[in-house]
Design a protein around this motif. Sequence first.
Motif, mmCIF file in Angstrom:
data_model
loop_
_atom_site.group_PDB
_atom_site.id
_atom_site.type_symbol
_atom_site.label_atom_id
_atom_site.label_comp_id
_atom_site.label_asym_id
_atom_site.label_seq_id
_atom_site.Cartn_x
_atom_site.Cartn_y
_atom_site.Cartn_z
ATOM 1 N N VAL A 86 0.715 -1.096 -0.122
ATOM 2 C CA VAL A 86 -0.050 -0.053 -0.031
ATOM 3 C C VAL A 86 0.937 1.219 0.030
ATOM 4 C CG1 VAL A 86 -1.963 -1.071 0.890
ATOM 5 C CG2 VAL A 86 -0.146 -0.147 2.588
ATOM 6 N N SER A 104 -7.764 -2.539 3.213
ATOM 7 C CA SER A 104 -7.871 -2.532 1.888
ATOM 8 C C SER A 104 -8.826 -1.879 1.322
ATOM 9 C CB SER A 104 -8.236 -4.227 1.479
ATOM 10 O OG SER A 104 -7.019 -5.022 1.761
ATOM 11 N N THR A 137 -4.609 2.849 -0.374
ATOM 12 C CA THR A 137 -5.227 1.723 -0.009
ATOM 13 C C THR A 137 -5.113 1.840 1.477
ATOM 14 O OG1 THR A 137 -4.867 0.520 -2.017
ATOM 15 C CG2 THR A 137 -5.642 -0.828 -0.175
ATOM 16 N N LYS A 172 -13.359 -2.675 -3.336
ATOM 17 C CA LYS A 172 -12.746 -1.850 -4.379
ATOM 18 C C LYS A 172 -13.492 -0.492 -4.484
ATOM 19 C CE LYS A 172 -10.627 -5.621 -6.761
ATOM 20 N NZ LYS A 172 -9.790 -5.760 -5.601
ATOM 21 N N PRO A 198 -10.404 1.876 0.023
ATOM 22 C CA PRO A 198 -9.807 3.191 -0.372
ATOM 23 C C PRO A 198 -9.616 4.142 0.747
ATOM 24 C CG PRO A 198 -11.725 2.915 -1.423
ATOM 25 C CD PRO A 198 -11.676 1.686 -0.823
#
Lengths: 338, 338
Positions: free
Chosen positions: A331, B196, B192, B164, B198
């Motif tokens: 990340v 995980s 990220t 996602k 955003p």
Amino acid sequence: MTANPTLVEALRGSAVESAHRGAWAVVDADGDLVASAGDIDRPIFPRSAVKLLQALPLVDSGAAERYGLNAEQLAIACASHNGEPRHVAVAAAMLAAAGVDEAALECGAHWPYRDVVQREMAAAGQLPGALHNNCSGKHAGFVCLGCLLAGDNDKHAFLSGYVKPEHPVMREVSDAIEATTGWRLADAPRGTDGCSIPTYAVPLRQLALGFARTATGIGLREGRARAAKRLMAAVAEHPFMVGGSGRFDTRVMERLGERVFCKVGAEGVYCAAFPKSGLGVAVKMDDGGTRACEVVMAALIQRFVRLDAAEHGFVQAFADQPLVNWNGIEVGRLRWAA
Amino acid sequence: MTANPTLVEALRGSAVESAHRGAWAVVDADGDLVASAGDIDRPIFPRSAVKLLQALPLVDSGAAERYGLNAEQLAIACASHNGEPRHVAVAAAMLAAAGVDEAALECGAHWPYRDVVQREMAAAGQLPGALHNNCSGKHAGFVCLGCLLAGDNDKHAFLSGYVKPEHPVMREVSDAIEATTGWRLADAPRGTDGCSIPTYAVPLRQLALGFARTATGIGLREGRARAAKRLMAAVAEHPFMVGGSGRFDTRVMERLGERVFCKVGAEGVYCAAFPKSGLGVAVKMDDGGTRACEVVMAALIQRFVRLDAAEHGFVQAFADQPLVNWNGIEVGRLRWAA
């Protein structure tokens, strides 16, 4: 406090998320400044980064000889270790060699730093004692020195309060720091370290000089120069003892051998000796964080130690590290920014 | 990066050992700046400090109603928890209410942050799963929202990849952040997060505005305003759920009730809503350290929340904390420096 330059950046995606300011000095044994960044003349507490200097009297006094300490034991006298079973065993053996036990240690007890060791102990129903303290090897060295200094006196009575600044053991330790760094400690700000011994504030420039002197022996009296050499050789032979599994110091010294002696300290301090180039190094991150000072040390090793391409790549993995999340996704990066 | 002012100092003895720079903003619901320090217009990643905003769609969409989520479950949807047994049970119950289980979580697994919980699990022969992840409550909320949005579609197929940015669940979450903070996320740097999902960079000024709006409902459409009120009430009723034993957020909200909603984020971020004074707060430490941002939040609570003398003293113990070594000796202070 002066705004030192940003030395390390933490990136998330392609954006800088956090930044670490600090200062560092690289000095030769004549006291000449080879390179630096930031304010290197403000006294800082070196904490555990000077454990090598603090261990000099253990050897120089003859205590290491007297109690037959081996290389593994000398190495752990310079350590901030993980409290893994081998660390505990080696520190305990030092105490036994001097005819005392864990009760002589005045460093306090804490669970081992390394999570997995904590869990292994918990699963085995164990509780931590003073031997698990990351400083137990250093303190075992102090206790051995104290046992020698006790002479015909009762050992236990003599040892009591060995962590206090005015105790003969701590006077020897302070003398060694003063002699190597060339910095007068009587006037220096004094604090108490995590393990209860005094820590004296010394400028990075002088700390780096201290490690250039230990690296080369130049400027030290013969006994101290010999002690420094013997301790650094012991650490190079047993780098696991200085830190442990996964630790920067251990991994770097396992790979680079006698070319690098490096030692982390609490609150973002790092000291190193590069014997082949005759240089001493001292680093302090303003914010006291450990993650950044490891990156700085990696970058300085790349710049001031002769490395082949594979070694350079090995060190580069510390100077520019992936930051990985709980799903193993990269990340961001933690990297040298200077 | 601009040199922000020093907000927090770590003293050893009477000398400053380390210092933490950073910035903070206090804003009202009209967007007027009430007070600030440092650069509050540089976008920063708010990380877990905006979990309250990220949980708005769970309530606003009707998912919380549909699955009959109680106050404890709504509170953990805003949490970075310790992974203590009650946290794990509450997050698991949310998933069960929506007809799914731990396998639906995409946050990854890690050992609980709190050492003692790790050791208890190890002693019991347990290994961590996704429910122990500090974000499992937030993710359980995302999964509940996803189950509602799935409509007649297969739940598991619809949920797949809910972390996602382009997934309908994450679009709802981003919309809520954009609407509350008034900051356009399409053009913002995106990273990220540890779990995980955003994270979008937003200036402190706008983050503080977002929390002033959630604190007051001003500037939000009715459903979001109602959702904010219900979530903050749930957290005030169950502050243990948001953090856990010993945690700053939990301890402060247990004591101050509905006057303070505060939430830490990784890399030295803090956000807060002070509903009685109608203010929103956002803090970022340049170095990303957590210890300092807690001190800053304590100092801002003292300044902007009405406290009686006993409460002021309670908060003061966070704004100026003793640093204690392994022998229990006070060796320094960590304190507000501004």
